[in-house]
Design an enzyme around this catalytic site. Structure first.
Site, mmCIF file in Angstrom:
data_model
loop_
_atom_site.group_PDB
_atom_site.id
_atom_site.type_symbol
_atom_site.label_atom_id
_atom_site.label_comp_id
_atom_site.label_asym_id
_atom_site.label_seq_id
_atom_site.Cartn_x
_atom_site.Cartn_y
_atom_site.Cartn_z
ATOM 1 N N GLU A 1 22.227 0.744 -29.022
ATOM 2 C CA GLU A 1 21.295 -0.371 -29.084
ATOM 3 C C GLU A 1 21.396 -1.072 -30.449
ATOM 4 O OE1 GLU A 1 19.053 -2.531 -26.578
ATOM 5 O OE2 GLU A 1 20.028 -0.644 -26.115
ATOM 6 N N HIS B 1 26.826 -4.363 -27.136
ATOM 7 C CA HIS B 1 27.071 -3.045 -26.528
ATOM 8 C C HIS B 1 28.561 -2.889 -26.216
ATOM 9 C CE1 HIS B 1 23.098 -1.350 -25.901
ATOM 10 N NE2 HIS B 1 22.651 -2.414 -25.262
ATOM 11 N N HIS C 1 23.591 -9.821 -26.464
ATOM 12 C CA HIS C 1 23.128 -8.433 -26.497
ATOM 13 C C HIS C 1 24.142 -7.504 -25.825
ATOM 14 C CE1 HIS C 1 19.911 -5.296 -26.435
ATOM 15 N NE2 HIS C 1 20.580 -4.890 -25.379
ATOM 16 N N GLU C 2 24.507 -7.853 -24.606
ATOM 17 C CA GLU C 2 25.435 -6.991 -23.870
ATOM 18 C C GLU C 2 26.819 -6.994 -24.512
ATOM 19 O OE1 GLU C 2 24.029 -5.010 -21.922
ATOM 20 O OE2 GLU C 2 22.154 -6.125 -21.658
HETATM 21 ZN ZN ZN Z 1 20.625 -2.845 -24.778
#
Ligand code: ZN
Length: 506
Positions: A301, A266, A262-263
């Protein structure tokens, strides 16, 4: 002279914000607890300096000159886009009195103590006055910022420019119509086995594997690093240094792995921004005052969700990468095949806690909060009635009884820190990820890459259509250019339906 001088001045704003981010990274990874009070002051000072540098007479003089100098360029040129954005940001900040910003900051630090205690003691009444004050302050803020229809629109502007209560209504309705029947149908089925994910997996090996996967997806560790924290996050100091953190958990192995992916999603948004935009307003959030390049929180996101969920939790991904995982954890995963693993990491289990929720139920937690926040801001919901409204929605959406406010209306830190209007971006990110991934897969290079565990073409597609533009286009312009249409929930609902139909045999 005007335009280049303006850029140089905006570069200094970006430098101040990057320095503040570095203090923040340190505070969340390395700083001893005793440093908290003075560190908070240092960070606040840098932010005030950045704001003052932005709105100063000198900046406005340079902006006037830059606008005159670039007046003959096309309206959508980089130069004129930058001038427009600087103008908008200055206007925005000048509409909000410094005194109000100060009050919000002070309330944030006080509010969090009261909230933490109220949550621990399951005492909503103790938190209610903080929430009341937060709402009043945010209403004041909304009046300063300005809005056409709903005060909540003004509060979302900082995070998701252009989004309104009116535009979210049909989006949420479409998601509920598409996802609630799916959720009900899954509820009738046998859940996949997940027991093996609750075994202890050695932390160092978890980190090593997660970082390898993040690299494989495109995260560049020559310009990044991974550390351990309680709450995972991504933070950048220009595209040349973009760091991520994750947590590893003894009871639920997917947390560390998918937190990392997830990170990393980003992080890639920042790492692959056009180098020419470095230190410019196209890589600086001049409204929220952060040194980030993503065009909105939702757009940001979309990249994290895309790499975590659409790629990282796909069947294809584990058919190709499971061998590597099992090599890393031969004992922990003994007797478990790729298919069993894939089903387990996609288990749907409606729960009370947003941050622990699965891919399918997450959006219901968000819709609940956005609806409630908007109603609290316009006064149609009273603070005293919040727990009841919360619990009713929980029952309606996820079929759950909320046994205590600690597991209900008191669970999020956001309201205690003075923030209202940040929640919608999670769901917008999911919807955008659905759109972008569906479109990317129509590209032969991308789909061939995905089928061969080569994620470079996918990352390059995202760079071409999303990352490199930084803040050059609005979110809707970005989506139109990449997919031919604005925000559209259909591909996302189709993706979830297809995935869960396969897992749950629907
Ligand atoms: Zn996030």
């Amino acid at each position: 002279m005007g335009y280049n001088a303006l850029l140089e001045r905006m570069g200094a704003v970006n430098d101040l914000l990057c320095a503040g981010s570095m203090l923040s990274w340190d505070a969340r990874t390395m700083m001893p607890p005793g440093g908290a009070d003075t560190r908070a002051k240092q960070m606040a000072t840098l932010k005030v300096f950045a704001r003052n540098h932005l709105v100063a007479d000198e900046t406005r003089r340079l902006l006037d000159a830059a606008e005159a100098e670039t007046a003959n360029l096309p309206e959508d040129s980089v130069e004129r886009t930058i001038c427009t954005q600087v103008r908008e940001a200055i206007d925005y900040h000048l509409r909000i009195p410094a005194e109000l910003v100060q009050r919000r900051a002070e309330m944030g630090s006080k509010g969090q103590h009261i909230w933490a205690k109220a949550r621990a003691e399951d005492d909503f009444a103790a938190f209610a006055p903080v929430l009341e004050a937060t709402l009043e302050l945010n209403r004041e803020m909304a009046e300063c910022i300005g809005y056409e229809e709903h005060p909540y629109d003004a509060l979302m502007y900082r995070f998701e420019p252009g989004e309104t209560v009116a535009s979210l209504r049909p989006l949420f309705a479409a998601l509920r119509a598409g996802l609630l029947p799916l959720l009900r149908a899954i509820g009738e089925k046998e859940p996949p086995r997940v027991d093996f994910l609750e075994r202890p997996f050695p932390a160092d090996k978890q980190l090593e594997f997660a970082l390898n996967m993040a690299r494989k997806l495109g995260y560049d560790t020559n310009r990044g690093r991974l550390d351990l924290t309680v709450h995972p996050f991504e933070i950048s100091f220009t595209r040349n240094d973009v760091r991520i953190t994750t947590r590893v958990n003894g009871e639920w192995m997917p947390k560390g792995l998918f937190g990392t992916l997830h990170e990393a999603g980003h992080a890639m948004y920042e790492q692959y921004c056009d180098p020419a935009y470095t230190r410019t307003p196209l890589a600086t959030d001049l409204i929220g005052l952060y040194a980030v390049g993503g065009v909105s929180f939702g757009a940001h996101e979309s990249q994290s969700r895309l790499f975590e969920n659409q790629v990282g939790r796909s069947r294809e991904f584990w058919e190709l990468n499971y061998g590597e995982l099992r090599d890393a954890f031969p004992e922990e995963l003994a007797g478990i095949d790729a298919e069993t693993f894939w089903r387990a990491i996609n288990r749907v289990r409606p729960g009370l806690i947003r941050v622990e929720s699965d891919e399918l139920t997450y959006d219901f937690h968000i819709m609940l909060r956005v609806d409630i926040e908007a109603a609290l801001i316009d006064g149609s919901l009273k603070v005293a009635d919040l727990p009841e409204a919360w619990n009713a929605k929980m029952k309606e959406y996820l079929g759950l009884e909320v046994p205590s406010d600690r597991l209900g209306a008191l669970q999020d830190v956001h309201w205690s820190s003075g923030q209202v209007g940040t929640f919608c971006n999670y769901t917008i990110g999911n919807v955008m990820a659905g759109q972008l991934f569906a479109k990317a897969k129509t590209d032969d290079r991308v789909s061939r890459g995905l089928a061969a565990a080569d994620y470079v073409p996918l990352r390059e597609w995202m760079t071409e259509h999303v990352h490199r533009h930084g803040r050059r286009y609005t979110r809707e312009q970005l989506l139109e250019r990449a997919t031919g249409r604005g925000l559209d929930p259909v591909p996302y609902v189709e993706y979830l339906t297809a995935k869960y139909s396969a897992i749950y045999d629907l």
